[in-house]
Motif scaffolding. Structure first.
Motif, mmCIF file in Angstrom:
data_model
loop_
_atom_site.group_PDB
_atom_site.id
_atom_site.type_symbol
_atom_site.label_atom_id
_atom_site.label_comp_id
_atom_site.label_asym_id
_atom_site.label_seq_id
_atom_site.Cartn_x
_atom_site.Cartn_y
_atom_site.Cartn_z
ATOM 1 N N GLY A 58 0.832 -1.199 0.000
ATOM 2 C CA GLY A 58 0.000 0.000 0.000
ATOM 3 C C GLY A 58 0.860 1.239 0.000
ATOM 4 O O GLY A 58 2.089 1.180 0.135
ATOM 5 N N LYS A 59 0.209 2.366 -0.140
ATOM 6 C CA LYS A 59 0.909 3.646 -0.178
ATOM 7 C C LYS A 59 1.470 3.980 1.199
ATOM 8 O O LYS A 59 0.826 3.771 2.215
ATOM 9 C CB LYS A 59 -0.066 4.737 -0.621
ATOM 10 C CG LYS A 59 0.571 6.103 -0.820
ATOM 11 C CD LYS A 59 -0.478 7.119 -1.266
ATOM 12 C CE LYS A 59 0.149 8.500 -1.421
ATOM 13 N NZ LYS A 59 -0.870 9.517 -1.804
ATOM 14 N N SER A 60 2.698 4.468 1.233
ATOM 15 C CA SER A 60 3.296 4.866 2.502
ATOM 16 C C SER A 60 2.515 6.029 3.112
ATOM 17 O O SER A 60 2.008 6.902 2.397
ATOM 18 C CB SER A 60 4.751 5.303 2.307
ATOM 19 O OG SER A 60 5.550 4.208 1.938
ATOM 20 N N PRO A 61 2.360 6.057 4.431
ATOM 21 C CA PRO A 61 1.590 7.136 5.064
ATOM 22 C C PRO A 61 2.273 8.482 4.902
ATOM 23 O O PRO A 61 3.503 8.572 4.827
ATOM 24 C CB PRO A 61 1.541 6.722 6.539
ATOM 25 C CG PRO A 61 2.708 5.819 6.732
ATOM 26 C CD PRO A 61 2.898 5.103 5.430
ATOM 27 N N SER A 62 1.482 9.530 4.855
ATOM 28 C CA SER A 62 2.028 10.888 4.826
ATOM 29 C C SER A 62 2.038 11.418 6.250
ATOM 30 O O SER A 62 1.354 10.900 7.138
ATOM 31 C CB SER A 62 1.170 11.793 3.935
ATOM 32 O OG SER A 62 -0.173 11.816 4.407
ATOM 33 N N VAL A 63 2.826 12.454 6.475
ATOM 34 C CA VAL A 63 2.981 13.000 7.821
ATOM 35 C C VAL A 63 2.102 14.236 7.996
ATOM 36 O O VAL A 63 2.230 15.213 7.260
ATOM 37 C CB VAL A 63 4.451 13.377 8.105
ATOM 38 C CG1 VAL A 63 4.580 14.036 9.475
ATOM 39 C CG2 VAL A 63 5.340 12.138 8.024
ATOM 40 N N ASP A 64 1.191 14.163 8.949
ATOM 41 C CA ASP A 64 0.414 15.324 9.366
ATOM 42 C C ASP A 64 1.072 15.836 10.646
ATOM 43 O O ASP A 64 0.819 15.324 11.736
ATOM 44 C CB ASP A 64 -1.049 14.924 9.623
ATOM 45 C CG ASP A 64 -1.943 16.130 9.921
ATOM 46 O OD1 ASP A 64 -1.448 17.075 10.578
ATOM 47 O OD2 ASP A 64 -3.123 16.118 9.523
#
Length: 461
Positions: free
Chosen positions: A74-80
């Motif tokens: 899956g797509k790597s998480p983005s940072v919030d």
């Protein structure tokens, strides 16, 4: 005017633990704390929030580098970043409120404000003076800086500012390769910052075992952190958004500069005693500005001191141990702290932990010792979770086999070290550890293998 058996000044790990233990021992106790929340530096702007960010950034690293290897696609998480800071703040809130609950449960009065000690037996907070048979100073420490480096907590920050930056910097320079600098540097490196560490000494974590320090530095370099060692920072030029760090290399006096969006000053801490009135009180101090103590007693009868304001490592757990010991001494019991068995941990990935003597110290002291070492690459569970980097190193007396020091770099090192602490507290030998059954598969088997290496040799190496 309120009267107490004990008034503790400072609600950090040393202070709040001391206050609770005093109350548990039947002493009427109050704790003075000027922050809006209890917990001191550790819970508010130190140990706890930094561990939250370390956990979050390590989880991101796992998702980016190891999930796919385990079949997690899956797509790597983005940072919030705002959400990550909110998570960190929630962790702080849960812990500080927990101490408030413990104070109420144990009937410890929280006197809100900043304390001065006008005389032995008196603590002034605001316009009120409280009487106390015993006063415990546990006011902690504050970050120290360098000449030519002005901290604004925006561009040039201490660990406090580094925990709440408005955005993740593209470039960060960390001054100091100690525990705080490496932990916070590793957080931002995992979040995408280009991190450069500038250190005056020739090795990272200079107080640690040389073997451990070298291996640790290699691991951090592989993670993308750059190091400039043997460099004396001359000055930091800062604007509203940028900074330039000027330094001179000790080996050749060559001057150089590195630019950054943020500079973290992590050059250690100093005792915080400002405003307490210790000069007027005539309390004896050390040459380094610490409160001089003998079994936690100061030079003024009825006044005690613990934690970062006294000599020894500035560690929360050292302060906690002293807090309990001082409380027991005040209550007429025998307080105990074994200063030879105080572990130190760096909560990076891999973790680093140590207790007792380093190999360099044993050589300097002329101790005849032996070394047992085992790599985590020989540990089945460590390899299964992509954490085979690092080792366990045990130093034992050559004649008696008594364990003198243990040094670990690897998975859960901060937890594994306590097996060594218990062993050393009771004067145990490497053979004692080697003959103790360890569950399989666990990281702790590496500790047993290192103990076996002090004898006939490890099994899996």
């Amino acid at each position: 005017m309120a009267s107490y058996d004990v008034i503790v000044i400072g609600g950090g790990p040393g202070g709040y633990v001391c206050a609770i233990r005093c109350a548990q021992l039947g002493l009427k106790t109050a704790c003075v704390e000027g922050r809006e929340t209890l917990g001191g530096t550790c819970l508010n702007v130190g140990c706890i929030p930094s561990k939250a960010l370390l956990h979050a950034s390590h989880s991101l690293h796992e998702a980016e580098h190891n999930f796919a290897k385990m079949g997690l696609k899956g797509k790597s998480p983005s940072v919030d970043w705002k959400e990550m800071l909110a998570y960190k703040d929630d962790v702080i809130g849960q812990n500080t409120k927990g101490i408030e609950f413990l104070f109420k449960k144990n009937k410890v009065d929280w006197i809100k404000g900043w304390a001065t000690v006008p005389a032995a037996g008196q603590v002034k907070v605001g316009d009120e003076v409280h009487e106390a048979k015993n006063i415990v100073i546990a006011s902690g420490s504050e970050p120290s800086s360098l000449p030519g480096v002005d901290v604004d907590e925006k561009v040039v920050v201490t660990s406090t500012g580094a925990l709440s930056l408005p955005k993740i910097p593209k470039k960060m320079v960390v001054i100091g390769a100690g525990v705080i600098g490496l932990e916070m540097g590793s957080v931002y490196a995992r979040l995408g910052s280009e991190v450069t560490v500038v250190e005056f000494m020739d090795q990272v974590t200079p107080e640690m075992d040389g073997d451990l320090s070298k291996t640790f530095a290699r691991a951090l370099k592989k993670q993308g952190i750059k190091f400039v060692m043997g460099a004396a920072v001359q000055k930091v030029e800062a604007t509203k958004t940028k900074a330039k760090v000027h330094y001179k290399l000790k080996k050749n006096d060559k001057e150089a500069m590195v630019d950054a969006d943020c500079v973290l000053v992590a050059t250690g801490r100093r005792p915080y005693t400002e405003g307490l009135g210790l000069d007027a009180l005539g309390i004896q101090m050390t040459e380094r500005g610490q409160i001089a103590t003998d079994h936690w007693k100061t030079s003024i009868p009825g006044v005690w001191a613990i934690g970062d304001v006294t000599e020894g490592p500035m560690l929360a757990h050292k302060a906690e141990d002293e807090g309990m010991a001082a409380a027991e001494a005040i209550a007429g019991k025998v307080g105990h702290v074994n200063y030879d068995v105080i572990p130190g941990v760096v909560y990076t990935a891999p973790e680093v932990a140590a207790v007792g003597k380093t190999e360099e110290q044993l050589k300097a002291e002329g101790v005849d010792y032996k070394v047992g070492k085992f790599s985590f690459m020989g540990n089945g569970r460590a390899k299964a979770v992509f954490q085979g980097e690092g080792f366990v190193k045990i130093l034992a007396d050559k004649a008696s086999d008594r364990v003198l020091g243990v040094h670990i770099m690897g998975p859960a090192a901060g937890e594994l070290i306590h097996e060594a602490c218990v062993l050393m507290e009771f004067g145990g030998s490497a053979e004692d550890l080697a003959r103790t059954c360890h569950a399989h598969p666990t990281f702790s088997e590496a500790v047993r293998e290192a103990a076996l290496a002090c004898g006939d040799g490890p099994i899996h190496s």
